[in-house]
Scaffold this motif. Sequence first.
Motif, PDB file in Angstrom:
ATOM      1  N   PHE A 112     -11.524  -1.865  -2.615  1.00 25.56           N
ATOM      2  CA  PHE A 112     -10.402  -1.253  -3.323  1.00 25.56           C
ATOM      3  C   PHE A 112      -9.387  -2.314  -3.756  1.00 25.56           C
ATOM      4  N   LYS A 113      -9.185  -3.301  -2.903  1.00 22.82           N
ATOM      5  CA  LYS A 113      -8.141  -4.293  -3.155  1.00 22.82           C
ATOM      6  C   LYS A 113      -8.561  -5.379  -4.143  1.00 22.82           C
ATOM      7  N   GLU A 114      -9.840  -5.428  -4.509  1.00 21.12           N
ATOM      8  CA  GLU A 114     -10.329  -6.457  -5.429  1.00 21.12           C
ATOM      9  C   GLU A 114      -9.595  -6.431  -6.756  1.00 21.12           C
ATOM     10  N   ASN A 115      -9.356  -5.229  -7.281  1.00 18.42           N
ATOM     11  CA  ASN A 115      -8.598  -5.076  -8.520  1.00 18.42           C
ATOM     12  C   ASN A 115      -7.997  -3.671  -8.538  1.00 18.42           C
ATOM     13  N   ASP A 116      -7.143  -3.434  -9.521  1.00 20.51           N
ATOM     14  CA  ASP A 116      -6.436  -2.156  -9.586  1.00 20.51           C
ATOM     15  C   ASP A 116      -7.050  -1.185 -10.593  1.00 20.51           C
ATOM     16  N   GLN A 117      -8.218  -1.520 -11.124  1.00 26.17           N
ATOM     17  CA  GLN A 117      -8.817  -0.708 -12.174  1.00 26.17           C
ATOM     18  C   GLN A 117      -9.070   0.725 -11.719  1.00 26.17           C
TER      19      GLN A 117
ATOM     20  N   VAL B  64       3.899   3.654 -15.300  1.00 32.38           N
ATOM     21  CA  VAL B  64       5.109   3.020 -15.803  1.00 32.38           C
ATOM     22  C   VAL B  64       5.375   1.751 -15.010  1.00 32.38           C
ATOM     23  N   MET B  65       5.177   1.849 -13.698  1.00 33.08           N
ATOM     24  CA  MET B  65       5.408   0.711 -12.814  1.00 33.08           C
ATOM     25  C   MET B  65       4.661   0.937 -11.510  1.00 33.08           C
ATOM     26  N   MET B  66       4.258  -0.156 -10.887  1.00 28.45           N
ATOM     27  CA  MET B  66       3.595  -0.075  -9.595  1.00 28.45           C
ATOM     28  C   MET B  66       4.100  -1.192  -8.697  1.00 28.45           C
ATOM     29  N   GLN B  67       4.241  -0.848  -7.420  1.00 26.17           N
ATOM     30  CA  GLN B  67       4.591  -1.861  -6.425  1.00 26.17           C
ATOM     31  C   GLN B  67       3.534  -1.843  -5.328  1.00 26.17           C
ATOM     32  N   LYS B  68       3.136  -3.045  -4.903  1.00 25.24           N
ATOM     33  CA  LYS B  68       2.206  -3.179  -3.792  1.00 25.24           C
ATOM     34  C   LYS B  68       2.930  -3.970  -2.697  1.00 25.24           C
ATOM     35  N   PRO B  69       3.626  -3.294  -1.802  1.00 23.54           N
ATOM     36  CA  PRO B  69       4.466  -3.984  -0.808  1.00 23.54           C
ATOM     37  C   PRO B  69       3.720  -5.030   0.018  1.00 23.54           C
ATOM     38  N   GLU B  70       2.483  -4.732   0.381  1.00 25.62           N
ATOM     39  CA  GLU B  70       1.733  -5.671   1.235  1.00 25.62           C
ATOM     40  C   GLU B  70       1.222  -6.883   0.463  1.00 25.62           C
TER      41      GLU B  70
ATOM     42  N   LEU C 163       2.830  -3.095   7.609  1.00 23.49           N
ATOM     43  CA  LEU C 163       1.787  -2.103   7.840  1.00 23.49           C
ATOM     44  C   LEU C 163       0.508  -2.668   8.442  1.00 23.49           C
ATOM     45  N   GLY C 164       0.508  -3.930   8.843  1.00 16.29           N
ATOM     46  CA  GLY C 164      -0.691  -4.488   9.464  1.00 16.29           C
ATOM     47  C   GLY C 164      -1.866  -4.519   8.506  1.00 16.29           C
ATOM     48  N   ASN C 165      -2.952  -3.812   8.858  1.00 19.36           N
ATOM     49  CA  ASN C 165      -4.161  -3.811   8.034  1.00 19.36           C
ATOM     50  C   ASN C 165      -4.107  -2.796   6.897  1.00 19.36           C
ATOM     51  N   TRP C 166      -3.072  -1.995   6.842  1.00 18.30           N
ATOM     52  CA  TRP C 166      -2.961  -0.981   5.804  1.00 18.30           C
ATOM     53  C   TRP C 166      -2.486  -1.624   4.497  1.00 18.30           C
ATOM     54  N   PHE C 167      -2.763  -0.936   3.395  1.00 16.23           N
ATOM     55  CA  PHE C 167      -2.367  -1.459   2.090  1.00 16.23           C
ATOM     56  C   PHE C 167      -1.895  -0.302   1.239  1.00 16.23           C
ATOM     57  N   SER C 168      -0.722  -0.459   0.610  1.00 18.12           N
ATOM     58  CA  SER C 168      -0.140   0.673  -0.106  1.00 18.12           C
ATOM     59  C   SER C 168       0.163   0.373  -1.564  1.00 18.12           C
ATOM     60  N   TYR C 169       0.181   1.439  -2.338  1.00 16.55           N
ATOM     61  CA  TYR C 169       0.498   1.396  -3.761  1.00 16.55           C
ATOM     62  C   TYR C 169       1.590   2.437  -4.022  1.00 16.55           C
ATOM     63  N   MET C 170       2.710   1.995  -4.573  1.00 15.81           N
ATOM     64  CA  MET C 170       3.788   2.908  -4.944  1.00 15.81           C
ATOM     65  C   MET C 170       3.803   2.969  -6.466  1.00 15.81           C
ATOM     66  N   ILE C 171       3.431   4.122  -7.004  1.00 18.09           N
ATOM     67  CA  ILE C 171       3.150   4.218  -8.437  1.00 18.09           C
ATOM     68  C   ILE C 171       4.006   5.293  -9.095  1.00 18.09           C
TER      69      ILE C 171
ATOM     70  N   ASP D 127       2.792   7.649  -3.643  1.00 21.10           N
ATOM     71  CA  ASP D 127       2.752   6.558  -2.667  1.00 21.10           C
ATOM     72  C   ASP D 127       1.418   6.693  -1.937  1.00 21.10           C
ATOM     73  N   LEU D 128       0.476   5.830  -2.294  1.00 18.00           N
ATOM     74  CA  LEU D 128      -0.893   5.924  -1.799  1.00 18.00           C
ATOM     75  C   LEU D 128      -1.167   4.772  -0.827  1.00 18.00           C
ATOM     76  N   THR D 129      -1.580   5.105   0.378  1.00 17.88           N
ATOM     77  CA  THR D 129      -1.851   4.091   1.392  1.00 17.88           C
ATOM     78  C   THR D 129      -3.319   4.101   1.769  1.00 17.88           C
ATOM     79  N   LEU D 130      -3.930   2.925   1.754  1.00 14.62           N
ATOM     80  CA  LEU D 130      -5.303   2.754   2.223  1.00 14.62           C
ATOM     81  C   LEU D 130      -5.261   2.349   3.686  1.00 14.62           C
ATOM     82  N   ILE D 131      -6.049   3.029   4.518  1.00 21.62           N
ATOM     83  CA  ILE D 131      -6.073   2.757   5.953  1.00 21.62           C
ATOM     84  C   ILE D 131      -7.520   2.623   6.401  1.00 21.62           C
ATOM     85  N   PRO D 132      -7.855   1.579   7.163  1.00 23.38           N
ATOM     86  CA  PRO D 132      -9.225   1.457   7.677  1.00 23.38           C
ATOM     87  C   PRO D 132      -9.592   2.687   8.505  1.00 23.38           C
TER      88      PRO D 132
END
Length: 288
Positions: A55-60, A69-75, A84-92, A101-106
């Motif tokens: 998922f993190k390879e690209n944002d396609q 309009v805008m996206m932030q990836k805090p991690e 967030l440790g191993n988690w990864f989030s997208y604020m869109i 606000d979408l968070t990927l969690i193992p």
Amino acid sequence: MRNEQEMMEMLVGFAANDSRVRLVTLEGSRTNPNIPGDAFQDFDIAYFVTDMDSFKENDQWLTVFGNRVMMQKPEDMELFPSELGNWFSYMILFEDGNKVDLTLIPISEVDDYFASSDGLVKVLLDKDGMIKNEVIANDRQYWIKKPTAKEFDDCCNEFWMTSTYVVKGLARKEILFAADHLNEIVRPNLLRMMSWQIGAKHGYSFSVGKNYKFIERYLPADSWEALLSTYSENGYPHMWKSLFICYELFRTYSKAVAETLGYPYPDYDKAITKYTENVYRYYSEQNK
């Protein structure tokens, strides 16, 4: 603007059709039955996935959700360290005004996720039947809590001691220093004390909302107007007035809490009020 049903069908539908996503949850205000829904609520979604890196390879893959309009990836930011440790989030923010606000969690961290949850969680999709017990969202963690005598005294101590930094900043003509202490410490403790008085009066079975956003519902009109007036900080006269109003409000509400709960009212008020008045007289003389 896409409505809630359209957004939820899209977000869950993507997960249902992607074998890497095994579990989906909804968090935040949209799960809280005590908060009226509106178009400005975020969609706080968590995807529990088997392959984070793909998922993190690209944002396609995110384009399926709409035009951004805008996206932030805090991690992925250097200025603000990840929390967030191993988690990864997208604020869109999308063109139609919806915000996700979408968070990927193992998938291996499901137990940790629920153990650290604030209670406002709803399971939307569970492909593998991982969640054995029913999850019912509630905002109990955010209910007003009855303060102990020590917590009450600590709040009073912090309010009155930190107010001296506001006084010092104003006397020195360092308005940003003064405003920072008023906004970040003094007023938040005033709001805390006001919420305690509300709890003492109405019970400790509800929340006044994030950042006290619902506190107006429980305050007398004169207290609400006085509180709003303390946000007037455009110049030294306004700042001094805001500080003194904070003093009056804190005095009123802390005395009420002390009386209701049977706690001793500390002498910080008398000492710091006298100190402030002395400095204010000096300041006024110097700035005639």
